[in-house]
Structures are given as structure tokens and as C-alpha cells.
Design an enzyme around this catalytic site. Structure first.
Site, short mmCIF file in Angstrom:
data_model
loop_
_atom_site.label_atom_id
_atom_site.label_comp_id
_atom_site.label_asym_id
_atom_site.label_seq_id
_atom_site.Cartn_x
_atom_site.Cartn_y
_atom_site.Cartn_z
N SER A 1 -2.47 -16.68 9.66
CA SER A 1 -2.53 -15.22 9.62
C SER A 1 -1.85 -14.58 10.82
O SER A 1 -1.72 -13.35 10.88
CB SER A 1 -3.99 -14.75 9.55
OG SER A 1 -4.73 -15.30 10.63
N HIS B 1 0.93 -16.30 3.65
CA HIS B 1 -0.33 -15.74 4.13
C HIS B 1 -1.05 -15.05 2.97
O HIS B 1 -0.76 -13.92 2.62
CB HIS B 1 -0.06 -14.75 5.28
CG HIS B 1 -1.29 -14.12 5.84
ND1 HIS B 1 -1.28 -12.92 6.50
CD2 HIS B 1 -2.59 -14.54 5.84
CE1 HIS B 1 -2.50 -12.61 6.87
NE2 HIS B 1 -3.32 -13.57 6.48
N GLU C 1 1.79 -12.47 1.95
CA GLU C 1 2.79 -12.15 2.96
C GLU C 1 3.61 -13.42 3.19
O GLU C 1 3.08 -14.43 3.62
CB GLU C 1 2.05 -11.73 4.23
CG GLU C 1 2.85 -10.97 5.24
CD GLU C 1 1.97 -10.49 6.40
OE1 GLU C 1 2.36 -9.50 7.02
OE2 GLU C 1 0.92 -11.10 6.68
N ASN D 1 -1.72 -8.32 10.10
CA ASN D 1 -2.66 -8.37 11.22
C ASN D 1 -2.17 -7.65 12.46
O ASN D 1 -2.98 -7.28 13.32
CB ASN D 1 -3.01 -9.82 11.54
CG ASN D 1 -4.04 -10.35 10.57
OD1 ASN D 1 -4.98 -9.65 10.20
ND2 ASN D 1 -3.87 -11.58 10.11
#
Length: 283
Positions: A119, A140, A152, A190
Site C-alpha cells: 500500500s 494495490h 491501484e 495513501n
């Protein structure tokens, strides 16, 4: 390249979810972990998820049986020799991930693509420990995997266009929406989400409001489906801390400094829902 067999490394919540959606998309899937008990726990979680789908009328009983038959429990890393694609979903720690990728590079066939569900960690650095950096990529998935649509896809510096195209197609086959990003700390998801969560923790730390108030304001005022402190508990406060540390180290910018309260909770073992206590208490 035609992907037929996928191996998922790590049978936890993310790994079992990834294995489930891959098996539902007609791939042969190995669900691998270090211990038999971990693998069985992952398989049982998938079985329960599919049983709920049958109960709700979203899946036929025969279809559930077929999905489970495509899933193969594994505690032998040598099974990677049978895989066209390996998706790593182990703990968010660079040393652990690079060790896994070194092993996979030796075990997996030359044509196999090695993907990480990281992540926040740099794909380029993970790829560099292998002899096939052009065949390493980030996938991800979002939690919970069976529900969330986004994957992702992170290109490392060396990732080839052909490998990206294969992974984009696999992502669509498993019913997800691929979105391409380049290899920077935290990627997009993130890099934006974690500083927001961290700022919510700072607001609590400074006594601006109680957890319930912080979460209600973001839900009712910003139309977020879940407040940032609740979300942090679901992600795991240890994971939140690790990602903030990765962002701070990667960018060298103090705006990513983890809140001291986050560090204190992690040291106390208050990791959120998985430990029974975080910003809220769970039974």
C-alpha cells in the site's frame, strides 16, 4: 501472455480476499502461507463469504462449489513453479517483502509476473532484488477486496509496458477497475488518505473533539461513508503508522510526521478492530 494460474502469498484478510476474487474469475489459485493454520483460516473466510453470497441469492450453490474447487491451499513455496502470476500480500515491511520476492524469483517460471499488494512501499526497490525487474509491478487492492472496485496499479521504474497491459487485463477479469499510477511513496490512495487520518488523530490528541464527533463531522459534512478514526481502526493502527513513516522517510517532509498519539496506541497494542481496541472498543 495468457494468465491461467495465480498464486497469492499471504492468507490474511487481504490475501484471502484477492484469492477469492481470482477464483471467482475462473483462475486456478494457490493460497499460500507459512503455516497450515493460517491457510485454513483464509480458506474458511472465503468459504463463509461465498456462503453469504448463496444465502443472498447472488450466487448459485454449484457456482460456490466450483469456486472452492479452483482454490488450492499451499504451504510449499515450490508451488510458485506452477504460477503465471504471483501476488504477494504479506506484512507491510520492506525486509519481509524483499525476502519473499527473492524466493519467488528463484521458484517462479521465467515468464511469471511478480506483483505486490503493497500500500506504500516502492515497487522499484522491491523489483531490484529480482533478476526480472521488468516483470515486477504493484497491484494495490482495497479492503475488503470482494467489495471494493479499485486496484491501484503501480509501475516500477523498470516495469515493461507488456507486463502492465497483462495486469490491467487481469484486474478487469477479476471485476475490478485498474487505475495506473507511478512509483512514489504512498502512490495516490495513501498519499492523500493517510495524512487526513493522521490529521484527525492530531485533532483528537489536541483535544479539539471526541472520536465520535470527528467521525460524524466527516461523515455528515463531507459525505464520507466512514469517519477517519473508524477507518483507521479498520485498516489497523500499526499499518497507518508504518505508512506515515514511509511517507515521511520517502519525501523527507515533516508534514507526514505521525501523530504521537498514533505511536502511543500502537505501542500499547491498541491496533484497532483486529486487536479489539483502537479509537473505539470492539467485541
Amino acid at each position: 501472455m495468457n494468465v491461467k494460474t495465480i498464486m497469492v502469498i499471504g492468507a490474511g484478510q487481504m490475501g484471502s480476499g484477492i484469492a477469492q476474487v481470482c477464483a471467482m474469475a475462473n483462475y486456478k489459485v494457490y493460497l499460500h502461507d507459512l503455516k497450515e493454520e493460517f491457510v485454513q483460516k483464509g480458506m474458511e473466510s472465503i468459504s463463509r463469504q461465498l456462503a453469504r453470497q448463496v444465502e443472498k441469492g447472488k450466487m448459485a450453490a454449484d457456482e460456490r462449489k466450483a469456486v472452492l474447487e479452483r482454490l488450492h491451499p499451499s504451504t510449499d513455496i515450490q508451488n510458485a513453479a506452477d504460477a503465471d502470476l504471483v501476488i504477494e500480500a504479506v506484512i507491510e515491511n520492506m525486509d519481509v517483502k524483499t525476502q519473499v520476492f527473492k524466493m519467488l524469483d528463484e521458484m517462479a517460471p521465467e515468464h511469471a509476473i511478480l506483483a505486490s499488494n503493497t500500500s506504500s512501499l516502492p515497487i522499484t526497490e522491491i523489483a531490484a532484488v529480482t533478476n526480472r525487474p521488468e516483470r515486477v509491478i504493484g497491484m494495490h487492492f482495497m479492503n475488503p477486496v470482494p467489495v471494493m472496485k479499485l486496484v491501484e496499479i503501480i509501475r516500477g521504474l523498470q516495469t515493461s509496458d507488456g507486463v502492465y497491459q497483462v495486469i490491467e487485463e487481469v484486474t478487469k477479469q477479476v471485476g475490478k477497475v485498474p487505475v495506473e499510477v507511478n512509483d512514489f511513496p504512498g502512490f495516490i490512495s495513501n498519499r492523500i488518505l493517510m495524512p487526513m487520518i493522521n490529521e484527525a488523530i492530531f485533532a483528537l490528541y489536541e483535544g479539539v473533539a471526541e472520536p465520535e464527533a470527528i467521525d460524524e463531522i466527516m461523515k455528515l459534512g463531507m459525505n464520507h461513508p466512514m469517519g477517519p478514526l473508524t477507518l483507521a481502526d479498520f485498516i489497523g493502527l500499526d499499518t497507518c503508522l508504518y505508512i506515515m513513516e514511509t511517507l515521511q522517510e520517502g519525501f523527507g517532509d515533516d508534514k507526514y510526521r505521525p501523530c504521537p498519539l498514533l505511536r502511543k496506541y500502537v505501542k500499547a497494542g491498541w491496533l484497532g478492530k483486529k486487536s479489539g481496541k483502537g479509537f473505539y472498543t470492539y467485541n
